[in-house]
Design a protein around this motif. Structure first.
Motif, PDB file in Angstrom:
ATOM      1  N   SER A 165      45.539  76.770  42.084  1.00  0.00           N
ATOM      2  CA  SER A 165      45.673  76.777  40.630  1.00  0.00           C
ATOM      3  C   SER A 165      45.455  78.196  40.163  1.00  0.00           C
ATOM      4  O   SER A 165      44.645  78.927  40.732  1.00  0.00           O
ATOM      5  CB  SER A 165      44.630  75.864  39.985  1.00  0.00           C
ATOM      6  OG  SER A 165      44.889  74.522  40.280  1.00  0.00           O
ATOM      7  N   ARG A 170      61.192  75.770  33.254  1.00  0.00           N
ATOM      8  CA  ARG A 170      61.060  74.306  33.249  1.00  0.00           C
ATOM      9  C   ARG A 170      62.384  73.671  32.829  1.00  0.00           C
ATOM     10  O   ARG A 170      62.822  72.694  33.414  1.00  0.00           O
ATOM     11  CB  ARG A 170      59.941  73.899  32.306  1.00  0.00           C
ATOM     12  CG  ARG A 170      59.651  72.438  32.315  1.00  0.00           C
ATOM     13  CD  ARG A 170      58.492  72.155  31.385  1.00  0.00           C
ATOM     14  NE  ARG A 170      58.081  70.779  31.498  1.00  0.00           N
ATOM     15  CZ  ARG A 170      57.164  70.245  30.756  1.00  0.00           C
ATOM     16  NH1 ARG A 170      56.530  70.957  29.856  1.00  0.00           N
ATOM     17  NH2 ARG A 170      56.851  68.976  30.908  1.00  0.00           N
ATOM     18  N   GLU A 190      53.985  72.599  40.053  1.00  0.00           N
ATOM     19  CA  GLU A 190      53.578  71.727  38.958  1.00  0.00           C
ATOM     20  C   GLU A 190      52.927  72.567  37.861  1.00  0.00           C
ATOM     21  O   GLU A 190      52.099  73.430  38.148  1.00  0.00           O
ATOM     22  CB  GLU A 190      52.570  70.683  39.446  1.00  0.00           C
ATOM     23  CG  GLU A 190      53.085  69.809  40.565  1.00  0.00           C
ATOM     24  CD  GLU A 190      52.891  70.455  41.941  1.00  0.00           C
ATOM     25  OE1 GLU A 190      51.942  71.241  42.130  1.00  0.00           O
ATOM     26  OE2 GLU A 190      53.729  70.190  42.809  1.00  0.00           O
ATOM     27  N   GLU A 234      50.671  71.806  35.859  1.00  0.00           N
ATOM     28  CA  GLU A 234      49.231  71.573  35.745  1.00  0.00           C
ATOM     29  C   GLU A 234      48.435  72.620  36.523  1.00  0.00           C
ATOM     30  O   GLU A 234      47.244  72.776  36.320  1.00  0.00           O
ATOM     31  CB  GLU A 234      48.856  70.185  36.268  1.00  0.00           C
ATOM     32  CG  GLU A 234      49.494  69.041  35.540  1.00  0.00           C
ATOM     33  CD  GLU A 234      50.919  68.764  36.007  1.00  0.00           C
ATOM     34  OE1 GLU A 234      51.205  68.853  37.218  1.00  0.00           O
ATOM     35  OE2 GLU A 234      51.758  68.461  35.144  1.00  0.00           O
ATOM     36  N   ARG A 235      49.076  73.337  37.404  1.00  0.00           N
ATOM     37  CA  ARG A 235      48.400  74.339  38.231  1.00  0.00           C
ATOM     38  C   ARG A 235      48.326  75.707  37.568  1.00  0.00           C
ATOM     39  O   ARG A 235      47.731  76.620  38.120  1.00  0.00           O
ATOM     40  CB  ARG A 235      49.100  74.460  39.587  1.00  0.00           C
ATOM     41  CG  ARG A 235      49.006  73.173  40.394  1.00  0.00           C
ATOM     42  CD  ARG A 235      49.804  73.216  41.689  1.00  0.00           C
ATOM     43  NE  ARG A 235      49.722  74.494  42.372  1.00  0.00           N
ATOM     44  CZ  ARG A 235      50.759  75.079  42.975  1.00  0.00           C
ATOM     45  NH1 ARG A 235      51.947  74.506  42.982  1.00  0.00           N
ATOM     46  NH2 ARG A 235      50.615  76.226  43.586  1.00  0.00           N
ATOM     47  N   HIS A 244      47.296  77.844  34.104  1.00  0.00           N
ATOM     48  CA  HIS A 244      46.551  77.785  32.849  1.00  0.00           C
ATOM     49  C   HIS A 244      46.523  79.174  32.225  1.00  0.00           C
ATOM     50  O   HIS A 244      46.047  80.126  32.843  1.00  0.00           O
ATOM     51  CB  HIS A 244      45.114  77.316  33.107  1.00  0.00           C
ATOM     52  CG  HIS A 244      45.035  76.102  33.954  1.00  0.00           C
ATOM     53  ND1 HIS A 244      45.252  74.832  33.468  1.00  0.00           N
ATOM     54  CD2 HIS A 244      44.820  75.968  35.285  1.00  0.00           C
ATOM     55  CE1 HIS A 244      45.148  73.972  34.450  1.00  0.00           C
ATOM     56  NE2 HIS A 244      44.884  74.626  35.568  1.00  0.00           N
TER      57      HIS A 244
END
Length: 107
Positions: free
Chosen positions: A53, A75, A83, A85-86, A88
């Protein structure tokens, strides 16, 4: 001086990621990308270490906006290769940045 075209930079491809960053021989789970700029290095990191991440840190709202736009564009093109979500994005200065409790970074 170079003038900005207003276009977003091209994000790196998976092929570029595997050849651009070394293996290091360690398990990479958490990465802090200090001064992430437009986010291209964050993309490379996510492509190189599929279980990692990335916290992409920048003190400039404009640069974070560019980095987020790059992610949105990739995207839409369905060619991220990782992904969301990884990844931030954090608006902060490294001098005042406080990581989440009990979180340490491998890189």
């Amino acid at each position: 001086s170079r003038r900005s075209s207003g276009r977003l930079p091209r994000s790196p491809s998976r092929r570029e990621s595997s050849s651009s960053l070394p293996a290091l021989g360690i398990q990479v789970k958490e990465v802090l990308d200090i001064g992430c700029g437009n986010g291209c290095l964050s993309h490379l990191i996510l492509g190189r270490w599929p279980k990692a991440s990335v916290t992409a840190l920048n003190q400039s709202p404009a640069m974070l906006h560019r980095a987020e736009e790059l992610v949105k564009r990739r995207r839409v093109e369905k060619s991220l290769g990782f992904e969301l979500e990884r990844l931030h994005f954090v608006l902060a200065d490294i001098k005042t940045f406080k990581p989440k409790k009990n979180l340490s970074y491998d890189l």
